[in-house]
Design an enzyme around this catalytic site. Structure first.
Site, short mmCIF file in Angstrom:
data_model
loop_
_atom_site.label_atom_id
_atom_site.label_comp_id
_atom_site.label_asym_id
_atom_site.label_seq_id
_atom_site.Cartn_x
_atom_site.Cartn_y
_atom_site.Cartn_z
N GLU A 67 41.70 75.11 -24.70
CA GLU A 67 42.68 74.28 -25.42
C GLU A 67 42.05 73.43 -26.52
OE1 GLU A 67 42.53 74.46 -22.09
OE2 GLU A 67 44.41 75.43 -21.54
N HIS A 136 51.25 70.31 -13.79
CA HIS A 136 52.03 71.24 -14.61
C HIS A 136 53.45 70.72 -14.84
CE1 HIS A 136 48.81 73.94 -13.26
NE2 HIS A 136 49.21 74.84 -14.14
#
Lengths: 334, 325
Positions: A67, A136
């Site tokens: 990322e 998440h």
């Protein structure tokens, strides 16, 4: 934005985003997508779908799980003349990339005295409700809204998912678009044209007289459902969807509170340091203060990580009955 | 390009190295006298790296730089008066006083910016390389960073992306032996930082970072490879930082003897001896390079001092491109 009736179709939120991506890539060869599994897999939530077959692997580019590298590469590509759109699979993973988001992308234009621009879009789904637990499921909009130089967008409807994304892609600044996972499969009317929804304009989703609810993300539809139930009980609610947190349409929020004299602010994110604290302060600082008939109330997620078990997960964030109860108290007791 | 045999190249290299040296000394002096604000990271002793590296670049090529970036800016062609104006908090500075030493950029010369975050420029360089590739441009991207960056996650992610996509990027590590006080031999298990290249399947070499010719040759080969579409390279240029990390440094982590031993390997003195020895330049020509550098820095200070102070009135509207939000 005008659309004739016959160009408006029913799409899902995910399809609307995909349509915006495709239209932007067709219109401008500098626009490209990259991220984890956006190619042949079609995106973790299926948003990019078949775009790799339409635009090829160079412009719909699969990346390693990386990322920080992905967002950094987007910053570099933007500085060197491209208009990258990054997909981060879950907004929680932006924590891995935060240096490039907050220290690089957000600040370069300013730090360089205006000599450079970083036109990039970072799309990432946030929110709870899928049983994905604490890493998440977060709602992190306040992190991004606190960094000068970022624009922050939270599309709550299918049409906005397309229109706000197109405006974000046009924007010469880094724009964080926080989609909501629970909305991806929701259907709605979407114009076929490439009409933009300007950043910085709130939507009044419903007009009422007794209280104003300001809600973001998936809380917009919950607030609207609550408003229907409240109406049956004789309480008339306005629902304001800011749509973009940065820039924030403070005028529309203040006007709506002036008109009803009560404000209920609803967010999925934890209460402490949340964006609705900013909205509350905005109302308190504004001429709306003098029109208030009741304290400004916030209905927020608990100050806890999102838990796994479904009943715990539901208990951690506002649900429709919570909104109805809080709104009723606010109107009946004040 | 043989810097010690080609008189024009030799003068160019020497003038650049002296300009960096004099610029850094002037900054140190202004700072010491309280005439400059903030903090500064000086690159005295490291001048051969940016000088040798940027001589291997062409117009249109990009660089990314570091917190110790004055030398990179100068070698890539930045204007001294606008750099000095930035450090002196003037409106005419590269960043209009908003960035300072750690954020000088000169997009017109391909300098995408110094960076206050260690390794921050590495994935940015990979992305610029991706843009160059997608736009079918002939350019290369050179990313400068220090030894400290090589242990940052951003470094690994950026180098890996450039490697898997064969991007036209040259990664240049200025190994000046210390990340602030952390010694390289304590921070790495590998002998040479260039060994890290193997992990990404790209070439890695270690060169004498006090020799502009050695730096130039390695970078020129890597740039050629990058332009040919054969992907990135890693070059470790071993050098030494004479001055402290920044103003707070008391040099407690290294000895006077160690600093002195590196001062004896002054890259400028060594290069001057080489070009004199080869007969490429005469003493008078060396003197002219030194004078030109000194005068250019003096002019820059004079011009910058005469400029208006950076103004606060547009601050709030300077955050977003395309007007206030």
């Amino acid at each position: 934005m005008t659309s004739t009736v016959d160009t408006v179709r029913e799409l899902t939120y995910a399809e609307a985003i995909r349509e915006a991506l495709a239209q932007a890539m067709e219109a401008d060869e500098r626009v490209f997508l990259f991220g984890e599994d956006v190619g042949i897999y079609g995106g973790a939530f299926g948003v990019t779908g078949d775009l790799v077959h339409r635009f090829g692997t160079e412009r719909v580019r699969d990346t390693p799980i990386s990322e920080l590298g992905i967002v950094g590469a987007a910053v570099g590509a933007a500085l060197a003349g491209m208009r990258p759109i990054v997909e981060i699979q879950f907004s929680d993973f932006t924590a891995q990339a935060m240096d490039q988001i907050a220290n690089q992308a957000a600040k370069i234009h300013f730090m360089l005295g205006g000599a450079a621009e970083v036109p990039m879009v970072l799309r990432a789904p946030g929110g709870s409700g899928t049983g994905a637990a604490a890493q998440h499921s977060q709602s992190l909009e306040a992190w991004f809204a606190h960094v000068p130089g970022l624009k922050v967008v939270m599309p709550a409807t299918v049409a906005d998912a397309k229109g706000l994304l197109l405006a974000a892609i046009d924007d010469p600044n880094p724009v964080v678009v926080l989609e909501h996972k629970l909305l991806y499969k929701q259907s709605g009317q979407v114009p076929a044209d490439s009409g933009r929804v300007p950043l910085g304009e709130a939507a009044i989703r419903r007009e009422g007289t007794d209280l104003t609810m300001v809600a973001t993300g998936v809380m917009v539809s919950r607030a609207l459902e609550a408003a229907d139930q409240l109406a049956a009980d004789g309480i008339s609610a306005t629902v304001v969807d800011p749509r973009t947190l940065k820039p924030l349409d403070s005028g529309s929020i203040v006007d709506a509170v002036v008109a009803t004299g009560r404000a209920l602010l609803v967010q999925e994110a934890p209460r402490s340091g949340g964006f609705m604290a900013e909205v509350a302060a905005l109302i308190g600082d504004s001429p709306a203060f003098g029109y208030l008939r009741a304290p400004i109330r916030r209905l927020c997620g608990l100050d806890v990580p999102i838990p796994y078990a479904p009943q715990l997960e539901r208990a951690a964030v506002p649900q429709v009955p919570d909104i109805v109860a809080e709104a009723t108290r606010l109107v009946r007791e004040w | 390009m043989d810097l010690t045999k080609d008189a024009e190249a030799a003068q160019s290299a020497l003038r650049t190295m002296w300009t960096i040296r004099r610029f850094e000394e002037a900054v140190d002096d202004l700072f010491g006298r309280g005439l400059m604000h903030g903090t500064m990271h000086l690159s005295i002793g490291q001048e051969a790296v940016p000088t040798g590296a940027c001589l291997a670049l062409a117009d249109g090529d990009y660089i990314t730089s570091t917190h110790r970036g004055h030398g990179h800016c100068i070698a890539k062609g930045a204007k001294l008066d606008r750099m000095m104006a930035e450090l002196l908090a003037k409106e005419t500075g590269y960043c209009r006083g908003r960035g300072g030493s750690m954020h000088i950029a000169d997009v017109a010369t391909g300098n995408l910016g110094a960076n206050g975050i260690v390794a921050g420029g590495v994935p940015i360089a990979a992305g610029a390389g991706l843009a160059v590739r997608m736009r079918r441009q002939p350019h290369a991207v050179l990313s400068f960073f220090g030894d400290g960056a090589v242990n940052e996650g951003a470094w690994h992610e950026g180098v890996n992306l450039a490697a898997i996509w064969d991007l036209p990027v040259v990664f240049v590590c200025e190994n000046n032996h210390y990340g602030m006080s952390m010694a390289v031999n304590k921070a790495f298990r590998v002998e040479r930082l260039a060994e890290r290249a193997k992990a990404y399947g790209i070439p890695g070499v270690t060169v004498d970072g006090n020799d502009p010719q050695a730096v130039h040759d390695a970078v020129a080969e890597a740039v050629e490879r990058a332009r040919a579409g054969r992907g990135p390279s890693l070059i470790e240029a071993v050098t030494y930082r004479w001055k402290g990390h920044s103003k707070s440094d008391k040099n407690l982590y290294r000895s006077r003897e160690e600093i002195d031993s590196w001062r004896e390997r002054d890259p400028i003195t060594l290069f001057e001896a080489a070009v004199l020895g080869s007969g490429t330049l005469a003493e008078a020509e060396l003197e002219r390079c030194r004078d030109e550098a000194r005068d250019a820095v003096r002019d820059a200070i004079r011009t910058a001092n005469a400029a208006p102070d950076a103004a606060a009135d547009e601050l709030a509207s300077a955050v977003y491109a395309g007007g206030p939000s």
